[in-house]
Design a protein around this motif. Structure first.
Motif, PDB file in Angstrom:
ATOM      1  N   VAL A 299       0.877  -1.172   0.000  1.00  0.00           N
ATOM      2  CA  VAL A 299       0.000   0.000   0.000  1.00  0.00           C
ATOM      3  C   VAL A 299       0.909   1.216   0.000  1.00  0.00           C
ATOM      4  CG1 VAL A 299      -1.724   1.318   1.265  1.00  0.00           C
ATOM      5  CG2 VAL A 299      -1.869  -1.179   1.197  1.00  0.00           C
ATOM      6  N   ASP A 300       0.886   1.967  -1.093  1.00  0.00           N
ATOM      7  CA  ASP A 300       1.818   3.090  -1.234  1.00  0.00           C
ATOM      8  C   ASP A 300       1.439   4.292  -0.378  1.00  0.00           C
ATOM      9  OD1 ASP A 300       3.326   1.671  -3.090  1.00  0.00           O
ATOM     10  OD2 ASP A 300       2.068   2.318  -4.773  1.00  0.00           O
ATOM     11  N   ASP A 301       0.141   4.481  -0.143  1.00  0.00           N
ATOM     12  CA  ASP A 301      -0.302   5.665   0.586  1.00  0.00           C
ATOM     13  C   ASP A 301      -1.431   5.270   1.542  1.00  0.00           C
ATOM     14  OD1 ASP A 301      -1.102   8.106   1.518  1.00  0.00           O
ATOM     15  OD2 ASP A 301      -1.610   8.970  -0.436  1.00  0.00           O
ATOM     16  N   GLU A 302      -1.091   5.135   2.823  1.00  0.00           N
ATOM     17  CA  GLU A 302      -2.077   4.705   3.811  1.00  0.00           C
ATOM     18  C   GLU A 302      -3.014   5.828   4.241  1.00  0.00           C
ATOM     19  OE1 GLU A 302      -0.634   2.396   7.074  1.00  0.00           O
ATOM     20  OE2 GLU A 302       0.870   1.356   5.848  1.00  0.00           O
ATOM     21  N   SER A 303      -2.813   7.039   3.707  1.00  0.00           N
ATOM     22  CA  SER A 303      -3.726   8.140   4.027  1.00  0.00           C
ATOM     23  C   SER A 303      -4.989   8.093   3.174  1.00  0.00           C
ATOM     24  CB  SER A 303      -3.026   9.488   3.829  1.00  0.00           C
ATOM     25  OG  SER A 303      -2.744   9.712   2.453  1.00  0.00           O
TER      26      SER A 303
END
Length: 379
Positions: free
Chosen positions: A294-298
Protein backbone atom coordinates in the motif's frame (compact mmCIF):
# COMPACT_ATOMS: atom_id res chain seq x y z
CA UNK A 1 -12.13 -48.92 -11.39
CA UNK A 2 -12.32 -46.75 -14.51
CA UNK A 3 -12.79 -43.02 -13.99
CA UNK A 4 -13.60 -40.61 -16.84
CA UNK A 5 -13.03 -36.93 -16.01
CA UNK A 6 -13.08 -33.48 -17.57
CA UNK A 7 -9.53 -32.55 -18.52
CA UNK A 8 -9.91 -29.06 -17.04
CA UNK A 9 -10.44 -30.20 -13.46
CA UNK A 10 -7.28 -29.23 -11.55
CA UNK A 11 -5.28 -32.01 -9.87
CA UNK A 12 -7.80 -34.56 -11.14
CA UNK A 13 -5.11 -37.22 -11.56
CA UNK A 14 -3.43 -36.41 -8.27
CA UNK A 15 -6.69 -36.96 -6.41
CA UNK A 16 -8.57 -39.64 -8.34
CA UNK A 17 -5.74 -41.88 -9.61
CA UNK A 18 -5.52 -43.17 -6.04
CA UNK A 19 -8.93 -44.75 -6.61
CA UNK A 20 -8.66 -46.04 -10.16
CA UNK A 21 -7.54 -45.50 -13.75
CA UNK A 22 -8.27 -41.90 -14.82
CA UNK A 23 -8.95 -40.95 -18.45
CA UNK A 24 -9.53 -37.27 -19.31
CA UNK A 25 -11.57 -35.74 -22.12
CA UNK A 26 -12.74 -32.23 -23.10
CA UNK A 27 -15.88 -31.74 -21.02
CA UNK A 28 -18.09 -30.03 -23.59
CA UNK A 29 -17.53 -32.67 -26.27
CA UNK A 30 -17.79 -35.75 -24.03
CA UNK A 31 -19.70 -38.56 -25.78
CA UNK A 32 -21.51 -41.74 -24.79
CA UNK A 33 -18.67 -43.75 -26.31
CA UNK A 34 -16.18 -42.00 -24.00
CA UNK A 35 -18.03 -43.11 -20.87
CA UNK A 36 -19.36 -46.50 -21.97
CA UNK A 37 -16.89 -48.53 -19.92
CA UNK A 38 -16.48 -46.05 -17.06
CA UNK A 39 -17.54 -46.73 -13.49
CA UNK A 40 -17.22 -43.10 -12.42
CA UNK A 41 -17.77 -39.80 -14.26
CA UNK A 42 -16.30 -36.52 -12.97
CA UNK A 43 -17.49 -33.36 -14.77
CA UNK A 44 -17.91 -29.61 -14.67
CA UNK A 45 -20.92 -27.52 -15.69
CA UNK A 46 -20.16 -27.73 -19.44
CA UNK A 47 -21.12 -31.42 -19.62
CA UNK A 48 -24.80 -32.35 -19.91
CA UNK A 49 -25.17 -35.56 -17.91
CA UNK A 50 -28.35 -37.31 -19.00
CA UNK A 51 -29.78 -40.45 -20.60
CA UNK A 52 -28.16 -39.66 -23.94
CA UNK A 53 -24.72 -39.67 -22.34
CA UNK A 54 -25.06 -42.48 -19.81
CA UNK A 55 -27.60 -44.94 -21.20
CA UNK A 56 -25.85 -48.25 -21.69
CA UNK A 57 -22.81 -47.25 -19.65
CA UNK A 58 -21.56 -48.78 -16.39
CA UNK A 59 -21.39 -45.42 -14.60
CA UNK A 60 -22.69 -45.67 -11.05
CA UNK A 61 -21.28 -42.43 -9.64
CA UNK A 62 -21.34 -38.93 -11.15
CA UNK A 63 -19.50 -36.09 -9.48
CA UNK A 64 -19.65 -32.48 -10.63
CA UNK A 65 -16.92 -30.21 -9.27
CA UNK A 66 -19.29 -27.25 -9.30
CA UNK A 67 -21.88 -25.54 -7.14
CA UNK A 68 -24.62 -25.74 -9.80
CA UNK A 69 -26.32 -28.98 -10.80
CA UNK A 70 -28.65 -27.82 -13.60
CA UNK A 71 -26.47 -29.72 -16.10
CA UNK A 72 -27.33 -33.01 -14.37
CA UNK A 73 -30.56 -34.85 -15.15
CA UNK A 74 -31.08 -35.64 -11.50
CA UNK A 75 -34.40 -37.43 -12.03
CA UNK A 76 -32.85 -39.83 -14.56
CA UNK A 77 -29.82 -40.45 -12.34
CA UNK A 78 -32.02 -41.16 -9.33
CA UNK A 79 -34.32 -43.43 -11.32
CA UNK A 80 -31.34 -45.48 -12.50
CA UNK A 81 -29.77 -45.59 -9.03
CA UNK A 82 -26.74 -43.64 -10.15
CA UNK A 83 -25.29 -41.81 -7.19
CA UNK A 84 -24.42 -38.19 -7.90
CA UNK A 85 -22.65 -35.53 -5.90
CA UNK A 86 -21.80 -31.86 -6.34
CA UNK A 87 -19.50 -29.39 -4.61
CA UNK A 88 -21.80 -26.85 -2.93
CA UNK A 89 -19.99 -23.70 -1.91
CA UNK A 90 -16.68 -24.74 -3.45
CA UNK A 91 -16.19 -21.53 -5.44
CA UNK A 92 -18.50 -19.20 -3.52
CA UNK A 93 -15.59 -17.12 -2.24
CA UNK A 94 -14.19 -16.82 -5.76
CA UNK A 95 -17.47 -15.43 -7.10
CA UNK A 96 -17.79 -13.00 -4.20
CA UNK A 97 -14.28 -11.72 -4.94
CA UNK A 98 -15.29 -11.31 -8.59
CA UNK A 99 -18.12 -9.00 -7.48
CA UNK A 100 -15.78 -6.95 -5.32
CA UNK A 101 -13.24 -6.75 -8.15
CA UNK A 102 -15.88 -5.55 -10.61
CA UNK A 103 -17.08 -2.82 -8.25
CA UNK A 104 -13.53 -1.77 -7.44
CA UNK A 105 -12.68 -1.44 -11.14
CA UNK A 106 -15.85 0.52 -11.88
CA UNK A 107 -14.94 2.83 -8.97
CA UNK A 108 -18.19 2.05 -7.18
CA UNK A 109 -17.77 2.39 -3.43
CA UNK A 110 -20.21 -0.20 -2.09
CA UNK A 111 -20.24 1.28 1.43
CA UNK A 112 -22.83 4.06 0.99
CA UNK A 113 -25.06 2.32 -1.59
CA UNK A 114 -28.23 0.31 -1.27
CA UNK A 115 -27.11 -3.18 -2.31
CA UNK A 116 -29.48 -5.81 -3.71
CA UNK A 117 -28.77 -9.54 -3.94
CA UNK A 118 -30.92 -11.94 -5.95
CA UNK A 119 -30.35 -15.49 -4.75
CA UNK A 120 -28.88 -15.96 -1.26
CA UNK A 121 -27.59 -19.51 -1.33
CA UNK A 122 -23.92 -20.41 -1.01
CA UNK A 123 -22.64 -17.49 -3.11
CA UNK A 124 -25.24 -14.81 -2.49
CA UNK A 125 -25.35 -15.73 1.19
CA UNK A 126 -21.60 -15.30 1.55
CA UNK A 127 -21.71 -11.95 -0.26
CA UNK A 128 -24.55 -10.90 2.05
CA UNK A 129 -22.53 -11.77 5.19
CA UNK A 130 -19.45 -9.90 3.92
CA UNK A 131 -21.40 -6.77 3.02
CA UNK A 132 -23.27 -6.75 6.33
CA UNK A 133 -19.97 -7.11 8.19
CA UNK A 134 -18.76 -4.02 6.32
CA UNK A 135 -21.83 -2.01 7.33
CA UNK A 136 -23.61 -2.01 3.95
CA UNK A 137 -27.40 -1.71 3.61
CA UNK A 138 -28.42 -4.95 1.89
CA UNK A 139 -31.78 -6.12 0.50
CA UNK A 140 -32.18 -9.73 -0.62
CA UNK A 141 -34.63 -11.58 -2.83
CA UNK A 142 -34.79 -15.33 -2.39
CA UNK A 143 -38.23 -17.02 -2.29
CA UNK A 144 -36.65 -20.16 -0.84
CA UNK A 145 -35.66 -18.41 2.39
CA UNK A 146 -37.65 -17.15 5.37
CA UNK A 147 -37.17 -13.99 7.42
CA UNK A 148 -35.81 -16.12 10.24
CA UNK A 149 -33.03 -17.23 7.88
CA UNK A 150 -32.41 -13.78 6.42
CA UNK A 151 -33.94 -10.72 8.11
CA UNK A 152 -33.17 -8.53 5.07
CA UNK A 153 -35.45 -10.37 2.63
CA UNK A 154 -37.43 -8.09 0.34
CA UNK A 155 -39.59 -8.29 -2.75
CA UNK A 156 -38.02 -8.54 -6.18
CA UNK A 157 -39.32 -5.05 -6.92
CA UNK A 158 -37.58 -3.64 -3.85
CA UNK A 159 -34.29 -5.30 -4.78
CA UNK A 160 -34.51 -4.01 -8.35
CA UNK A 161 -34.78 -0.49 -6.89
CA UNK A 162 -31.30 -0.79 -5.32
CA UNK A 163 -28.19 1.01 -6.55
CA UNK A 164 -26.28 -2.24 -7.12
CA UNK A 165 -27.93 -5.60 -7.91
CA UNK A 166 -25.85 -8.77 -7.87
CA UNK A 167 -27.42 -12.01 -9.16
CA UNK A 168 -26.45 -15.42 -7.79
CA UNK A 169 -29.48 -17.63 -8.34
CA UNK A 170 -29.25 -21.11 -9.86
CA UNK A 171 -31.16 -21.84 -13.05
CA UNK A 172 -34.55 -23.39 -12.21
CA UNK A 173 -37.04 -23.96 -15.05
CA UNK A 174 -40.01 -25.41 -13.15
CA UNK A 175 -41.47 -25.72 -9.68
CA UNK A 176 -42.96 -22.95 -7.52
CA UNK A 177 -40.04 -20.53 -7.98
CA UNK A 178 -38.54 -20.81 -11.48
CA UNK A 179 -35.60 -18.50 -12.16
CA UNK A 180 -35.50 -18.86 -15.96
CA UNK A 181 -35.79 -15.32 -17.39
CA UNK A 182 -36.47 -13.98 -13.91
CA UNK A 183 -35.45 -10.61 -15.30
CA UNK A 184 -37.16 -9.74 -18.58
CA UNK A 185 -38.19 -6.48 -20.23
CA UNK A 186 -40.58 -5.58 -17.41
CA UNK A 187 -38.08 -6.14 -14.60
CA UNK A 188 -35.13 -4.54 -16.39
CA UNK A 189 -37.21 -1.44 -17.07
CA UNK A 190 -37.52 -0.98 -13.29
CA UNK A 191 -33.78 -0.44 -12.81
CA UNK A 192 -33.05 3.06 -11.59
CA UNK A 193 -30.90 5.48 -13.54
CA UNK A 194 -27.21 4.64 -13.08
CA UNK A 195 -27.92 1.24 -11.52
CA UNK A 196 -25.26 -1.46 -11.56
CA UNK A 197 -26.38 -4.97 -12.56
CA UNK A 198 -24.01 -7.92 -12.08
CA UNK A 199 -24.84 -11.49 -13.12
CA UNK A 200 -22.42 -14.14 -11.89
CA UNK A 201 -24.97 -16.93 -11.45
CA UNK A 202 -26.57 -18.43 -14.55
CA UNK A 203 -26.94 -16.66 -17.88
CA UNK A 204 -30.56 -17.52 -18.62
CA UNK A 205 -31.79 -16.01 -15.36
CA UNK A 206 -31.72 -12.77 -17.36
CA UNK A 207 -33.45 -12.72 -20.74
CA UNK A 208 -30.37 -11.70 -22.71
CA UNK A 209 -32.36 -10.42 -25.69
CA UNK A 210 -34.41 -8.25 -23.35
CA UNK A 211 -31.21 -6.99 -21.74
CA UNK A 212 -29.79 -6.11 -25.16
CA UNK A 213 -32.97 -4.22 -26.02
CA UNK A 214 -32.84 -2.27 -22.75
CA UNK A 215 -29.13 -1.43 -23.07
CA UNK A 216 -29.71 -0.29 -26.63
CA UNK A 217 -32.37 2.11 -25.41
CA UNK A 218 -30.62 3.17 -22.19
CA UNK A 219 -27.00 4.21 -21.78
CA UNK A 220 -27.19 4.96 -18.06
CA UNK A 221 -27.11 1.35 -16.84
CA UNK A 222 -23.83 -0.28 -15.86
CA UNK A 223 -23.84 -4.01 -16.50
CA UNK A 224 -21.30 -6.72 -15.66
CA UNK A 225 -21.90 -10.18 -17.15
CA UNK A 226 -19.89 -13.28 -16.39
CA UNK A 227 -22.66 -15.65 -17.56
CA UNK A 228 -24.62 -15.55 -20.79
CA UNK A 229 -27.56 -16.96 -22.71
CA UNK A 230 -26.56 -19.14 -24.46
CA UNK A 231 -22.99 -20.27 -23.86
CA UNK A 232 -20.53 -20.55 -25.50
CA UNK A 233 -22.04 -18.76 -28.51
CA UNK A 234 -22.99 -15.58 -26.68
CA UNK A 235 -24.43 -12.42 -28.18
CA UNK A 236 -21.52 -10.29 -29.34
CA UNK A 237 -23.90 -7.35 -29.58
CA UNK A 238 -24.64 -7.72 -25.88
CA UNK A 239 -20.93 -8.03 -25.07
CA UNK A 240 -20.43 -4.70 -26.82
CA UNK A 241 -23.02 -3.09 -24.53
CA UNK A 242 -21.75 -4.25 -21.13
CA UNK A 243 -19.00 -2.52 -19.16
CA UNK A 244 -17.33 -5.78 -18.13
CA UNK A 245 -17.75 -9.16 -19.77
CA UNK A 246 -16.06 -12.46 -18.94
CA UNK A 247 -16.36 -16.09 -20.08
CA UNK A 248 -18.10 -17.67 -17.05
CA UNK A 249 -14.99 -17.52 -14.88
CA UNK A 250 -16.19 -15.70 -11.76
CA UNK A 251 -15.85 -18.94 -9.82
CA UNK A 252 -12.61 -19.91 -11.55
CA UNK A 253 -10.12 -19.05 -8.86
CA UNK A 254 -7.55 -21.81 -8.45
CA UNK A 255 -8.59 -22.20 -4.83
CA UNK A 256 -12.25 -22.58 -5.76
CA UNK A 257 -11.54 -25.19 -8.41
CA UNK A 258 -9.32 -27.12 -6.02
CA UNK A 259 -12.12 -27.08 -3.44
CA UNK A 260 -14.45 -28.59 -6.02
CA UNK A 261 -11.99 -31.37 -6.83
CA UNK A 262 -11.43 -32.20 -3.17
CA UNK A 263 -15.14 -32.19 -2.26
CA UNK A 264 -16.05 -34.61 -5.05
CA UNK A 265 -13.02 -36.79 -4.27
CA UNK A 266 -14.17 -37.04 -0.67
CA UNK A 267 -17.71 -37.89 -1.80
CA UNK A 268 -16.40 -40.67 -4.04
CA UNK A 269 -14.28 -42.05 -1.21
CA UNK A 270 -17.35 -42.07 1.01
CA UNK A 271 -19.39 -43.80 -1.70
CA UNK A 272 -16.87 -46.64 -1.90
CA UNK A 273 -16.15 -46.59 1.84
CA UNK A 274 -12.50 -45.67 1.29
CA UNK A 275 -10.45 -43.45 3.59
CA UNK A 276 -9.40 -40.26 1.70
CA UNK A 277 -5.63 -40.09 1.31
CA UNK A 278 -5.28 -36.93 -0.80
CA UNK A 279 -5.93 -33.35 0.27
CA UNK A 280 -5.33 -29.81 -0.92
CA UNK A 281 -3.12 -29.17 2.09
CA UNK A 282 -0.85 -32.07 1.14
CA UNK A 283 -0.76 -31.36 -2.60
CA UNK A 284 -0.61 -27.54 -2.79
CA UNK A 285 2.13 -25.57 -0.97
CA UNK A 286 1.41 -22.12 0.50
CA UNK A 287 1.65 -19.25 -1.97
CA UNK A 288 5.12 -17.74 -2.23
CA UNK A 289 5.67 -14.00 -2.75
CA UNK A 290 2.33 -13.20 -1.15
CA UNK A 291 3.15 -9.74 0.21
CA UNK A 292 1.02 -6.85 -1.06
CA UNK A 293 1.89 -3.17 -0.87
CA UNK A 294 0.00 0.00 0.00
CA UNK A 295 1.82 3.09 -1.23
CA UNK A 296 -0.30 5.67 0.59
CA UNK A 297 -2.08 4.70 3.81
CA UNK A 298 -3.73 8.14 4.03
CA UNK A 299 -6.20 7.08 1.34
CA UNK A 300 -9.72 5.98 2.22
CA UNK A 301 -10.21 2.34 3.09
CA UNK A 302 -12.15 1.88 -0.16
CA UNK A 303 -9.22 3.29 -2.17
CA UNK A 304 -6.84 0.95 -0.32
CA UNK A 305 -9.15 -1.95 -1.10
CA UNK A 306 -9.14 -0.96 -4.78
CA UNK A 307 -5.35 -1.05 -4.81
CA UNK A 308 -5.10 -4.41 -3.05
CA UNK A 309 -7.76 -6.07 -5.20
CA UNK A 310 -6.09 -4.95 -8.43
CA UNK A 311 -2.75 -6.38 -7.28
CA UNK A 312 -4.39 -9.77 -6.79
CA UNK A 313 -7.01 -9.90 -9.54
CA UNK A 314 -6.97 -7.78 -12.69
CA UNK A 315 -10.58 -8.26 -13.82
CA UNK A 316 -9.99 -6.00 -16.83
CA UNK A 317 -7.70 -8.67 -18.28
CA UNK A 318 -10.63 -11.11 -18.31
CA UNK A 319 -12.74 -8.56 -20.16
CA UNK A 320 -9.98 -7.78 -22.64
CA UNK A 321 -9.38 -11.43 -23.50
CA UNK A 322 -13.08 -11.98 -24.19
CA UNK A 323 -13.30 -8.91 -26.42
CA UNK A 324 -10.14 -9.93 -28.29
CA UNK A 325 -11.71 -13.33 -28.89
CA UNK A 326 -14.88 -11.67 -30.18
CA UNK A 327 -12.85 -9.51 -32.58
CA UNK A 328 -10.99 -12.53 -33.92
CA UNK A 329 -14.31 -14.27 -34.49
CA UNK A 330 -15.69 -11.24 -36.34
CA UNK A 331 -12.53 -11.23 -38.48
CA UNK A 332 -13.15 -14.87 -39.37
CA UNK A 333 -9.96 -16.07 -37.64
CA UNK A 334 -11.68 -18.38 -35.13
CA UNK A 335 -15.07 -19.72 -34.14
CA UNK A 336 -16.22 -17.70 -31.16
CA UNK A 337 -17.66 -20.65 -29.21
CA UNK A 338 -14.34 -22.47 -29.39
CA UNK A 339 -12.53 -19.32 -28.33
CA UNK A 340 -14.89 -18.87 -25.38
CA UNK A 341 -14.18 -22.42 -24.20
CA UNK A 342 -10.43 -21.97 -24.71
CA UNK A 343 -10.47 -18.91 -22.46
CA UNK A 344 -11.94 -21.09 -19.74
CA UNK A 345 -9.63 -24.01 -20.46
CA UNK A 346 -6.49 -21.85 -20.34
CA UNK A 347 -7.62 -19.44 -17.64
CA UNK A 348 -4.67 -17.98 -15.69
CA UNK A 349 -4.16 -19.20 -12.14
CA UNK A 350 -6.01 -16.72 -9.94
CA UNK A 351 -5.51 -17.02 -6.19
CA UNK A 352 -8.00 -15.74 -3.64
CA UNK A 353 -7.46 -12.80 -1.30
CA UNK A 354 -6.86 -14.95 1.78
CA UNK A 355 -3.54 -16.10 0.31
CA UNK A 356 -2.08 -12.60 0.63
CA UNK A 357 -0.66 -10.49 3.45
CA UNK A 358 -0.41 -6.72 3.63
CA UNK A 359 1.63 -4.72 6.13
CA UNK A 360 -0.22 -1.63 7.34
CA UNK A 361 1.21 0.78 9.90
CA UNK A 362 -1.00 3.84 10.17
CA UNK A 363 -4.58 2.88 9.37
CA UNK A 364 -7.12 2.29 12.11
CA UNK A 365 -7.98 -1.12 13.53
CA UNK A 366 -11.53 -0.65 12.23
CA UNK A 367 -10.21 -0.20 8.68
CA UNK A 368 -7.95 -3.21 9.08
CA UNK A 369 -10.93 -5.31 10.11
CA UNK A 370 -12.89 -3.98 7.13
CA UNK A 371 -10.11 -5.14 4.78
CA UNK A 372 -9.90 -8.47 6.57
CA UNK A 373 -13.59 -9.02 5.84
CA UNK A 374 -12.53 -9.04 2.18
CA UNK A 375 -10.08 -11.81 3.07
CA UNK A 376 -6.73 -10.03 3.19
CA UNK A 377 -4.38 -10.77 6.11
CA UNK A 378 -3.54 -7.35 7.56
CA UNK A 379 -0.51 -7.10 9.84
Amino acid sequence: MKIVADENIPLVNEFFSRLGEVTCFPGRSLTAADVQDADVLIVRSVTKVNEALLSGSKVKFVGTCTIGVDHLDQAWLDAHRTRWSSAPGCNANSVVEFVYAALAHLNINWLPVKFGIIGCGNVGGLLYKRLKAQGVEVHCYDPNLSLSQNPDLASLEDVLACDVISMHTPLVVDGPHPSFHLLGHKELAQLKSGAVLINAGRGAVIDNQALLDVLTARTDLRVVLDVWEPEPDISLELLDKVLLGSPHIAGYSYDGKLNGTEIVYQALCKHFDVLPKASIAALVPPLANNQLRVDDESKTVFEIAQSLIKQVYDIVADDSRLRETAQKALNGEIKFGEGFDNLRKHYPKRREFHNYRVHLESISEADKQWLQVLGFHCV
